[in-house]
Design a protein around this motif. Sequence first.
Motif, PDB file in Angstrom:
ATOM      1  N   LEU A   1       0.835  -1.206   0.000  1.00  0.00           N
ATOM      2  CA  LEU A   1       0.000   0.000   0.000  1.00  0.00           C
ATOM      3  C   LEU A   1       0.870   1.256   0.000  1.00  0.00           C
ATOM      4  O   LEU A   1       0.499   2.274  -0.599  1.00  0.00           O
ATOM      5  N   VAL A   2       2.015   1.195   0.682  1.00  0.00           N
ATOM      6  CA  VAL A   2       2.945   2.322   0.667  1.00  0.00           C
ATOM      7  C   VAL A   2       3.477   2.538  -0.749  1.00  0.00           C
ATOM      8  O   VAL A   2       3.570   3.678  -1.226  1.00  0.00           O
TER       9      VAL A   2
ATOM     10  N   MET B   1       4.828  11.345   2.098  1.00  0.00           N
ATOM     11  CA  MET B   1       6.063  10.757   2.611  1.00  0.00           C
ATOM     12  C   MET B   1       6.416  11.259   4.003  1.00  0.00           C
ATOM     13  O   MET B   1       6.949  10.502   4.827  1.00  0.00           O
ATOM     14  N   PHE B   2       6.134  12.521   4.301  1.00  0.00           N
ATOM     15  CA  PHE B   2       6.609  13.111   5.551  1.00  0.00           C
ATOM     16  C   PHE B   2       5.493  13.665   6.433  1.00  0.00           C
ATOM     17  O   PHE B   2       5.783  14.194   7.499  1.00  0.00           O
ATOM     18  N   GLY B   3       4.244  13.547   6.015  1.00  0.00           N
ATOM     19  CA  GLY B   3       3.151  14.141   6.780  1.00  0.00           C
ATOM     20  C   GLY B   3       2.449  13.213   7.737  1.00  0.00           C
ATOM     21  O   GLY B   3       1.479  13.622   8.383  1.00  0.00           O
ATOM     22  N   GLY B   4       2.915  11.965   7.860  1.00  0.00           N
ATOM     23  CA  GLY B   4       2.253  11.028   8.756  1.00  0.00           C
ATOM     24  C   GLY B   4       0.855  10.682   8.284  1.00  0.00           C
ATOM     25  O   GLY B   4       0.491  10.873   7.124  1.00  0.00           O
TER      26      GLY B   4
ATOM     27  N   PHE C   1      -6.139   5.104   1.270  1.00  0.00           N
ATOM     28  CA  PHE C   1      -6.007   5.955   2.454  1.00  0.00           C
ATOM     29  C   PHE C   1      -7.001   5.587   3.557  1.00  0.00           C
ATOM     30  O   PHE C   1      -6.989   6.221   4.616  1.00  0.00           O
ATOM     31  N   LEU C   2      -7.832   4.585   3.321  1.00  0.00           N
ATOM     32  CA  LEU C   2      -8.812   4.194   4.339  1.00  0.00           C
ATOM     33  C   LEU C   2      -8.161   3.767   5.656  1.00  0.00           C
ATOM     34  O   LEU C   2      -8.649   4.160   6.728  1.00  0.00           O
ATOM     35  N   PRO C   3      -7.076   2.972   5.655  1.00  0.00           N
ATOM     36  CA  PRO C   3      -6.449   2.638   6.943  1.00  0.00           C
ATOM     37  C   PRO C   3      -5.983   3.867   7.723  1.00  0.00           C
ATOM     38  O   PRO C   3      -6.067   3.883   8.957  1.00  0.00           O
ATOM     39  N   ASP C   4      -5.523   4.900   7.033  1.00  0.00           N
ATOM     40  CA  ASP C   4      -5.117   6.128   7.719  1.00  0.00           C
ATOM     41  C   ASP C   4      -6.324   6.835   8.325  1.00  0.00           C
ATOM     42  O   ASP C   4      -6.256   7.356   9.440  1.00  0.00           O
TER      43      ASP C   4
ATOM     44  N   GLN D   1       5.590   6.558   9.743  1.00  0.00           N
ATOM     45  CA  GLN D   1       5.055   5.247   9.391  1.00  0.00           C
ATOM     46  C   GLN D   1       5.569   4.717   8.060  1.00  0.00           C
ATOM     47  O   GLN D   1       5.675   3.506   7.877  1.00  0.00           O
ATOM     48  N   ILE D   2       5.873   5.589   7.100  1.00  0.00           N
ATOM     49  CA  ILE D   2       6.235   5.130   5.762  1.00  0.00           C
ATOM     50  C   ILE D   2       7.500   4.281   5.787  1.00  0.00           C
ATOM     51  O   ILE D   2       7.522   3.134   5.305  1.00  0.00           O
ATOM     52  N   TRP D   3       8.570   4.808   6.356  1.00  0.00           N
ATOM     53  CA  TRP D   3       9.865   4.144   6.286  1.00  0.00           C
ATOM     54  C   TRP D   3       9.929   2.881   7.130  1.00  0.00           C
ATOM     55  O   TRP D   3      10.500   1.874   6.679  1.00  0.00           O
ATOM     56  N   PRO D   4       9.378   2.841   8.351  1.00  0.00           N
ATOM     57  CA  PRO D   4       9.373   1.560   9.081  1.00  0.00           C
ATOM     58  C   PRO D   4       8.602   0.456   8.374  1.00  0.00           C
ATOM     59  O   PRO D   4       9.015  -0.710   8.403  1.00  0.00           O
TER      60      PRO D   4
END
Length: 343
Positions: free
Chosen positions: A174-175, A259-262, A299-302, A316-319
Amino acid sequence: RNVTYRRPEEALFASDAVCMDSPEVLQPFFLCEPPEQVRLFITLFCVSVAFSLIINHPAAIRYYRFITSTNLPLSGRRGLGYNACKAYGFFPIGNLPESHFQMVGWLLVVSLLLACHSHLAPRFFLFASFGLYFLYFGQLFCESKHGGHGALLLPSVLLLLALSGGPQGSPWSLVFIKLFLGVIYFAGAVSKVVVAGVFGRPWLGSTMQAYIVDAMWSRPHWSCLVRALQRFLLQRWYLCTILAVSGLAFEFAWLPMVMFGGRLGSVLAGAIAFSFHLGVDLLQGLDFKPFWCPVFWVFLPDVQALWHGQDVLPDQIWPILAQGFAEEPCRWLMSATYLLLQV
């Protein structure tokens, strides 16, 4: 270490999950179901696309009958985008008789729906849908709903989903889908800037005015209020310039937001993109709803995480990507390579 293999029929009809992430059990790749969040997205995405295919099928048939009955130069061309390009620039798409065209369309619908069932080899049907996409949409490159670049996301999303991890893995695919969408928007912004530089013209509202004129002439809206709004904007170049510059800023800023906004940045990015495409449909008559907008289910999980009060700005993206690489390095590298080749 003993490793046991389950027969496909045992895996298919077992009461537990189709594929178990365990060193003691190895499953056939096509029978391995994706992670829970990915399965939810597959269901929502594939059902949405299948529904759009069914709803727009009569219009596709009318277009295909018309285009195959004329002697226009484009009647013999097949491909993707506005210029009937080869698939990925290399693979030509052949002409289909109308009966075969309809058969491929219904096979695509069935394949998408079967991909939603986790006990029916969803990866196989995702790969099948990937191939059927080119046969079906390649016949409709000039059609208003299926043609142009409104459906160009579909094969890449299907392929990335087919390469996702196992049921207990992380939703790294998904990422990759979010990043792929961001690359598409960023490429659109770069192309606008490059074209403006090549022609020595600033990016102002003239292109927006041209799109509005084209929509009013070739795709007139059914609502008199929308037509009045189009005339209002057309006569005010400064408003068209504001809209054009805002669109350019949106395309440049979308990928960094994701990428950087969580989680909050991802949700805002998805909402802004969806609103952008609704505005394009309203003012320019370019409909991205059937085959582009279903990707925003990613984007539903977010949204669910924010709804349940989880952290707004976690890294969350990088981990997730790092965990995905540790779990499935081969499929992860295949997905990353595909994404880089799109750049």
